[in-house]
Motif scaffolding. Structure first.
Motif, PDB file in Angstrom:
ATOM      1  N   VAL A   8      32.962 -32.114  62.677  1.00 19.22           N
ATOM      2  CA  VAL A   8      32.105 -31.951  61.435  1.00 19.22           C
ATOM      3  C   VAL A   8      33.004 -31.811  60.381  1.00 19.22           C
ATOM      4  O   VAL A   8      33.960 -30.705  60.221  1.00 19.22           O
ATOM      5  CB  VAL A   8      31.308 -31.081  61.649  1.00 19.22           C
ATOM      6  N   SER A  11      29.877 -31.875  55.058  1.00 19.80           N
ATOM      7  CA  SER A  11      28.747 -32.534  55.173  1.00 19.80           C
ATOM      8  C   SER A  11      27.709 -32.144  53.782  1.00 19.80           C
ATOM      9  O   SER A  11      28.079 -31.343  53.118  1.00 19.80           O
ATOM     10  CB  SER A  11      27.847 -32.067  56.252  1.00 19.80           C
ATOM     11  N   LYS A  25      23.450 -40.053  52.360  1.00 26.01           N
ATOM     12  CA  LYS A  25      24.508 -39.640  53.416  1.00 26.01           C
ATOM     13  C   LYS A  25      23.817 -38.446  54.153  1.00 26.01           C
ATOM     14  O   LYS A  25      23.547 -37.368  53.466  1.00 26.01           O
ATOM     15  CB  LYS A  25      25.628 -39.468  52.698  1.00 26.01           C
ATOM     16  N   GLY A  27      25.808 -37.109  57.083  1.00 24.73           N
ATOM     17  CA  GLY A  27      26.731 -36.332  57.521  1.00 24.73           C
ATOM     18  C   GLY A  27      28.163 -36.849  57.327  1.00 24.73           C
ATOM     19  O   GLY A  27      28.464 -38.243  57.284  1.00 24.73           O
ATOM     20  N   SER A  28      29.305 -36.241  57.385  1.00 25.10           N
ATOM     21  CA  SER A  28      30.688 -36.597  57.390  1.00 25.10           C
ATOM     22  C   SER A  28      31.332 -35.984  58.394  1.00 25.10           C
ATOM     23  O   SER A  28      31.331 -34.982  58.816  1.00 25.10           O
ATOM     24  CB  SER A  28      31.185 -36.302  55.880  1.00 25.10           C
ATOM     25  N   ASP A 106      31.856 -41.482  57.434  1.00 26.11           N
ATOM     26  CA  ASP A 106      30.445 -41.082  56.693  1.00 26.11           C
ATOM     27  C   ASP A 106      29.465 -41.700  57.327  1.00 26.11           C
ATOM     28  O   ASP A 106      29.375 -42.868  57.788  1.00 26.11           O
ATOM     29  CB  ASP A 106      30.591 -41.450  55.175  1.00 26.11           C
ATOM     30  N   THR A 125      18.947 -35.220  60.902  1.00 28.79           N
ATOM     31  CA  THR A 125      20.316 -34.977  61.069  1.00 28.79           C
ATOM     32  C   THR A 125      20.922 -36.047  62.021  1.00 28.79           C
ATOM     33  O   THR A 125      20.267 -36.960  62.549  1.00 28.79           O
ATOM     34  CB  THR A 125      20.562 -33.670  61.782  1.00 28.79           C
ATOM     35  N   SER A 154      25.643 -33.249  62.336  1.00 29.15           N
ATOM     36  CA  SER A 154      26.031 -33.032  61.105  1.00 29.15           C
ATOM     37  C   SER A 154      25.579 -31.481  60.695  1.00 29.15           C
ATOM     38  O   SER A 154      25.943 -31.159  59.544  1.00 29.15           O
ATOM     39  CB  SER A 154      25.245 -34.006  60.451  1.00 29.15           C
ATOM     40  N   ASN A 155      24.532 -30.997  61.406  1.00 33.12           N
ATOM     41  CA  ASN A 155      24.078 -29.443  60.823  1.00 33.12           C
ATOM     42  C   ASN A 155      25.030 -28.568  61.537  1.00 33.12           C
ATOM     43  O   ASN A 155      24.360 -27.350  61.498  1.00 33.12           O
ATOM     44  CB  ASN A 155      22.670 -29.455  61.069  1.00 33.12           C
ATOM     45  N   LYS A 160      24.491 -27.147  56.298  1.00 33.44           N
ATOM     46  CA  LYS A 160      24.912 -28.433  55.990  1.00 33.44           C
ATOM     47  C   LYS A 160      24.387 -29.540  56.769  1.00 33.44           C
ATOM     48  O   LYS A 160      23.966 -29.272  57.808  1.00 33.44           O
ATOM     49  CB  LYS A 160      26.595 -28.295  56.118  1.00 33.44           C
ATOM     50  N   GLY A 161      24.518 -30.609  56.076  1.00 34.34           N
ATOM     51  CA  GLY A 161      24.182 -31.792  56.856  1.00 34.34           C
ATOM     52  C   GLY A 161      22.748 -32.075  57.327  1.00 34.34           C
ATOM     53  O   GLY A 161      22.571 -32.512  58.557  1.00 34.34           O
TER      54      GLY A 161
END
Length: 221
Positions: A8, A11, A25, A27-28, A106, A125, A154-155, A160-161
């Protein structure tokens, strides 16, 4: 041997997003290589089943072997029975990670409108499946079908995310005081804040926390 790892990345912060928004967007993810470059051509994205009705499609953005940003969109395969996730499987990708570098994937979602099954309050997510829908090939032609030690969500990092679907979002703004001078006394106004709703719907505000900074020796009740 060539090594490809995924984790991850940076995010988005927790945020409210308007239903019907496009390309949000969520998640990254960082992909890192050692000893060889890798081309990732297949990725499976999972979204919780109870959120899937609020999402029209999923989009991946990444760079190819020439460093050019590519975009690929897929609809969601809705879960059934005991399945916990809806899925989007991407094939034919050209996501390239040169040897000894980190590249970012992404993940975006396109949200339904409230009128078209988008539910206000839904938590969004995204998760990359570890082994059911992943394929990468190194420079020697050796394939790798295991993304990481487990699914990547993503979380996964604190706070985050995660995105929250909202029909309407509030706007906060400062309101001028009657005077900029604070005098002794009770019930003195230190601040005014206006909370506004947009035309999409009403807003209910539950909690406000204030931090007071003093530059002089004042006694506050």
């Amino acid at each position: 041997s060539a090594v490809l790892t995924a984790a991850v990345g940076v995010s988005p912060n927790n945020a409210n997003v308007i239903a019907g928004s496009s390309m949000v967007k969520v998640g990254s993810f960082n992909f890192t290589t050692q000893y060889s470059g890798f081309t990732v051509d297949k990725i499976k994205v999972k979204i919780l089943a109870n959120t899937a009705t609020s999402i029209n499609s999923v989009t991946l953005k990444y760079t190819d072997t020439n460093g050019v940003t590519q975009s690929s969109a897929q609809s969601l395969a809705i879960s059934s029975g005991s399945q916990t996730h809806a899925t989007s499987t991407f094939t034919g990708l050209s996501f390239y990670i040169p040897s000894g570098t980190t590249k970012i994937l992404d993940v975006y979602v396109n949200l339904s409108t409230i009128q078209n099954d988008g539910d206000s309050g839904k938590v969004v997510t995204v998760t990359l499946d570890v082994n059911e829908g992943f394929n990468a090939t190194d420079s020697s032609g050796t394939t790798k079908t295991l993304l990481a030690n487990s699914d990547l969500a993503s979380n996964a990092t604190d706070g985050k995310g995660t995105m929250y679907v909202r029909k309407s979002v509030p706007t906060l703004s400062a309101v001028a005081l009657d005077s900029s001078t604070l005098t002794a006394g009770t019930n003195k106004t230190l601040s005014r804040v206006k909370i506004s709703a947009d035309v999409a719907g009403d807003i209910s505000w539950d909690k406000i926390v204030f931090t007071v900074n003093k530059t002089a020796s004042l006694t506050l009740g």
